[in-house]
Design an enzyme around this catalytic site. Structure first.
Site, PDB file in Angstrom:
ATOM      1  N   HIS A  11       0.843  -1.209   0.000  1.00  0.00           N
ATOM      2  CA  HIS A  11       0.000   0.000   0.000  1.00  0.00           C
ATOM      3  C   HIS A  11       0.876   1.256   0.000  1.00  0.00           C
ATOM      4  O   HIS A  11       0.623   2.205  -0.738  1.00  0.00           O
ATOM      5  CB  HIS A  11      -0.908   0.026   1.234  1.00  0.00           C
ATOM      6  CG  HIS A  11      -1.912  -1.059   1.247  1.00  0.00           C
ATOM      7  ND1 HIS A  11      -3.055  -1.036   0.476  1.00  0.00           N
ATOM      8  CD2 HIS A  11      -1.953  -2.214   1.930  1.00  0.00           C
ATOM      9  CE1 HIS A  11      -3.751  -2.127   0.698  1.00  0.00           C
ATOM     10  NE2 HIS A  11      -3.110  -2.861   1.578  1.00  0.00           N
ATOM     11  N   LYS A  12       1.907   1.224   0.850  1.00  0.00           N
ATOM     12  CA  LYS A  12       2.804   2.389   0.911  1.00  0.00           C
ATOM     13  C   LYS A  12       3.553   2.553  -0.410  1.00  0.00           C
ATOM     14  O   LYS A  12       3.742   3.664  -0.894  1.00  0.00           O
ATOM     15  CB  LYS A  12       3.839   2.206   2.032  1.00  0.00           C
ATOM     16  CG  LYS A  12       3.274   2.340   3.428  1.00  0.00           C
ATOM     17  CD  LYS A  12       4.407   2.318   4.431  1.00  0.00           C
ATOM     18  CE  LYS A  12       3.908   2.500   5.841  1.00  0.00           C
ATOM     19  NZ  LYS A  12       4.998   2.557   6.816  1.00  0.00           N
ATOM     20  N   ASP A  68       7.879   5.751   8.737  1.00  0.00           N
ATOM     21  CA  ASP A  68       7.119   5.121   9.812  1.00  0.00           C
ATOM     22  C   ASP A  68       5.974   6.052  10.186  1.00  0.00           C
ATOM     23  O   ASP A  68       6.181   7.259  10.349  1.00  0.00           O
ATOM     24  CB  ASP A  68       8.030   4.863  11.021  1.00  0.00           C
ATOM     25  CG  ASP A  68       7.515   3.708  11.861  1.00  0.00           C
ATOM     26  OD1 ASP A  68       7.163   2.670  11.279  1.00  0.00           O
ATOM     27  OD2 ASP A  68       7.457   3.842  13.091  1.00  0.00           O
ATOM     28  N   THR A  69       4.785   5.484  10.297  1.00  0.00           N
ATOM     29  CA  THR A  69       3.600   6.308  10.581  1.00  0.00           C
ATOM     30  C   THR A  69       2.895   5.832  11.835  1.00  0.00           C
ATOM     31  O   THR A  69       2.845   4.634  12.113  1.00  0.00           O
ATOM     32  CB  THR A  69       2.605   6.223   9.392  1.00  0.00           C
ATOM     33  OG1 THR A  69       3.134   6.957   8.298  1.00  0.00           O
ATOM     34  CG2 THR A  69       1.252   6.821   9.751  1.00  0.00           C
TER      35      THR A  69
HETATM   36  P1  IMP Z   1       4.060   1.484   9.802  1.00  0.00           P
HETATM   37  O1  IMP Z   1       4.541   2.810   9.383  1.00  0.00           O
HETATM   38  O2  IMP Z   1       4.191   0.471   8.699  1.00  0.00           O
HETATM   39  O3  IMP Z   1       4.646   1.011  11.094  1.00  0.00           O
HETATM   40  O4  IMP Z   1       2.502   1.689   9.966  1.00  0.00           O
HETATM   41  C1  IMP Z   1       1.850   1.539  11.162  1.00  0.00           C
HETATM   42  C2  IMP Z   1       0.395   1.296  10.964  1.00  0.00           C
HETATM   43  O5  IMP Z   1      -0.241   2.548  10.831  1.00  0.00           O
HETATM   44  C3  IMP Z   1      -0.012   0.496   9.742  1.00  0.00           C
HETATM   45  O6  IMP Z   1      -0.042  -0.862   9.997  1.00  0.00           O
HETATM   46  C4  IMP Z   1      -1.411   1.016   9.488  1.00  0.00           C
HETATM   47  O7  IMP Z   1      -2.322   0.329  10.270  1.00  0.00           O
HETATM   48  C5  IMP Z   1      -1.330   2.446   9.979  1.00  0.00           C
HETATM   49  N1  IMP Z   1      -1.150   3.376   8.856  1.00  0.00           N
HETATM   50  C6  IMP Z   1      -0.007   3.891   8.379  1.00  0.00           C
HETATM   51  N2  IMP Z   1      -0.261   4.750   7.365  1.00  0.00           N
HETATM   52  C7  IMP Z   1      -1.601   4.749   7.212  1.00  0.00           C
HETATM   53  C8  IMP Z   1      -2.462   5.430   6.311  1.00  0.00           C
HETATM   54  O8  IMP Z   1      -2.071   6.181   5.425  1.00  0.00           O
HETATM   55  N3  IMP Z   1      -3.771   5.174   6.473  1.00  0.00           N
HETATM   56  C9  IMP Z   1      -4.262   4.343   7.433  1.00  0.00           C
HETATM   57  N4  IMP Z   1      -3.493   3.676   8.280  1.00  0.00           N
HETATM   58  C10 IMP Z   1      -2.161   3.887   8.162  1.00  0.00           C
END
Ligand code: IMP
Length: 192
Positions: A11-12, A68-69
């Protein structure tokens, strides 16, 4: 300029391809022949983003970036935050995480929340970070089936729709990740 993106999240990858700056190219870990799951053991987005980019740099010695989000909910003291991916368990299930969040917020009237993205770039061996924030609110039920993660329950400020009800083009008007990555692209452009 070619960078490796330190993520296996399709998705990213799809999202970032939709707005990555002209003149820059990134390849995925898979395309670079790297088949590992990078741990995210730290307590902050900044440290986890750095962990991912430095891991790939150590393996390849090539310029690379990670992102990272976290979803930060005011009424939950910033949770799920750095734990967003594993909020309801280790197996990173999007639907279960979303339902768990809705349960935790049951009866809570302050629905304010934000997505915060931190991009970590390793350029010629040095690290740089860029932040993107999208303010919004958590809905009381899920809406839409596009996107991923918490998209069905997150409504950005200025919209009556959740991210999951929007096309990618529409989501990108508000997108925390786009903001962080565009800051990084601007930085790269100015270095040329
Ligand atoms: P990470 O950056 O891969 O650790 O993301 C952490 C979690 O945040 C992901 O598993 C998603 O559940 C959520 N997340 C990150 N970016 C988004 C976004 O753009 N929309 C919705 N959920 C997100």
């Amino acid at each position: 300029m070619k960078l490796i993106f330190a993520s296996n999240n399709l998705h990213k990858i799809e999202e970032i391809r939709s707005y990555f700056g002209e003149g820059f190219e990134f390849i995925t870990m898979k395309e670079a022949g790297i088949d590992i799951d990078i741990p995210e053991p730290h307590e902050t987005l900044e440290e986890n983003a750095r962990e991912k980019s430095t891991t790939i740099f150590r393996l390849t010695q090539q310029n690379c970036f990670s992102e990272d989000t976290g979803l930060e909910v005011d009424a939950l003291n910033g949770e799920p935050g750095v734990k967003s991916a594993r909020y309801s368990g280790e197996d990173r299930n999007y639907a279960r995480n979303t339902n768990y969040l809705l349960q935790k917020m049951d009866g809570i009237t302050n629905r304010a929340a934000r997505f915060r993205a931190v991009a970590s770039l390793i350029m010629d061996g040095k690290e740089y970070q860029f932040e993107g924030v999208c303010e919004g609110s958590i809905t009381t039920e899920t809406y839409g089936d596009k996107g991923f993660g918490y998209d069905p329950v997150f409504k950005p400020e200025g919209s009556t729709f959740t991210f999951a009800e929007m096309s990618l083009e529409e989501k990108n008007k508000y997108n925390h990740r786009r903001i962080a990555i565009e800051k990084m692209a601007e930085f790269l452009k100015n270095r040329r």
